[in-house]
Scaffold this motif. Structure first.
Motif, PDB file in Angstrom:
ATOM      1  N   LEU A 156       4.252   5.787  14.106  1.00  0.00           N
ATOM      2  CA  LEU A 156       5.398   6.499  14.971  1.00  0.00           C
ATOM      3  C   LEU A 156       4.779   7.944  14.901  1.00  0.00           C
ATOM      4  O   LEU A 156       4.721   8.657  13.711  1.00  0.00           O
ATOM      5  N   GLN A 157       4.722   8.630  15.931  1.00  0.00           N
ATOM      6  CA  GLN A 157       4.271  10.236  16.030  1.00  0.00           C
ATOM      7  C   GLN A 157       5.455  10.763  16.767  1.00  0.00           C
ATOM      8  O   GLN A 157       5.954  10.284  17.560  1.00  0.00           O
ATOM      9  N   SER A 158       5.841  11.914  16.049  1.00  0.00           N
ATOM     10  CA  SER A 158       6.798  12.606  16.170  1.00  0.00           C
ATOM     11  C   SER A 158       8.288  12.115  16.477  1.00  0.00           C
ATOM     12  O   SER A 158       9.013  12.458  17.420  1.00  0.00           O
ATOM     13  N   SER A 159       8.384  10.796  15.825  1.00  0.00           N
ATOM     14  CA  SER A 159       9.618  10.038  16.045  1.00  0.00           C
ATOM     15  C   SER A 159       9.900   9.809  17.353  1.00  0.00           C
ATOM     16  O   SER A 159      11.014   9.436  17.848  1.00  0.00           O
ATOM     17  N   SER A 160       9.061   9.781  18.376  1.00  0.00           N
ATOM     18  CA  SER A 160       9.092   9.288  19.857  1.00  0.00           C
ATOM     19  C   SER A 160       8.142   8.544  20.245  1.00  0.00           C
ATOM     20  O   SER A 160       8.377   7.720  21.304  1.00  0.00           O
ATOM     21  N   LYS A 161       6.888   8.634  19.774  1.00  0.00           N
ATOM     22  CA  LYS A 161       5.938   7.860  20.612  1.00  0.00           C
ATOM     23  C   LYS A 161       5.342   6.883  19.499  1.00  0.00           C
ATOM     24  O   LYS A 161       5.038   7.047  18.168  1.00  0.00           O
ATOM     25  N   LEU A 162       5.121   5.368  19.809  1.00  0.00           N
ATOM     26  CA  LEU A 162       4.685   4.435  18.885  1.00  0.00           C
ATOM     27  C   LEU A 162       3.566   3.904  19.256  1.00  0.00           C
ATOM     28  O   LEU A 162       3.093   3.756  20.500  1.00  0.00           O
TER      29      LEU A 162
END
Length: 167
Positions: A156-162
């Motif tokens: 998970l990147q930046s709590s928005s992109k999986l």
């Protein structure tokens, strides 16, 4: 050598190799210091943790603070575990669902440090899904939807992109 699933971890200026060590019907976790200058010279024993019969550790990942995490399978039950590099203490988080299989553990690193561990999980008749363990409040969060091909090695990147691998 009966050593598998190694992971290299950096802590306070030193590299360590954490690995699963197998002897018949018994696994342990072996931590070794990586001895190197410009070239790798070898491994020096640092610590070891014996596990009960048929407990299998795998998917080691560093937490950046002198600790590491891994998945432990005991019979048909899975858990996420945390330990210091000295292997003296083991913190165990049991999988929240009966029959739940865990795999592909990794640490999610953010500007605030490592706040959670991501993994793939599945139960009977589901594809692998995304899940994470929040290390601040010790709670699991689990995706409730199948995604075509399943979710393997999720990040998970930046709590928005999986990001993940599907098969």
């Amino acid at each position: 050598t009966n050593i598998v699933n190694p992971s290299v971890i950096y802590d306070q200026g030193q590299y360590y190799v954490i690995m699963q060590k197998y002897r018949p019907q018994k696994y342990s976790i072996s931590v070794k210091k990586l001895i190197a200058d410009k070239k790798i010279k070898g491994l020096e024993p640092y610590a070891e943790m014996d596990l009960a019969a048929e407990e299998v550790p795998f998917d080691f990942t560093g937490l950046g603070d002198g600790r590491f995490a891994f998945i432990k399978k005991a019979g048909l039950e899975y858990s996420v575990c945390l330990s210091g590099l000295d292997c003296r203490e083991l913190v165990l988080f049991e999988a929240p669902l009966k029959g739940m299989k865990l795999q592909n553990l990794s640490a999610e690193i953010s500007e605030a440090g490592i706040n959670r561990l991501t993994f793939s999980w599945a139960v009977k008749e589901t594809l692998p899904r995304y899940g994470f363990l929040d290390l601040k409040d010790s709670c699991f969060a689990l995706s409730d939807q199948n995604i075509s091909g399943g979710v393997y090695y999720p990040l998970l990147q930046s709590s928005s992109k999986l990001f993940y691998i599907g098969q």
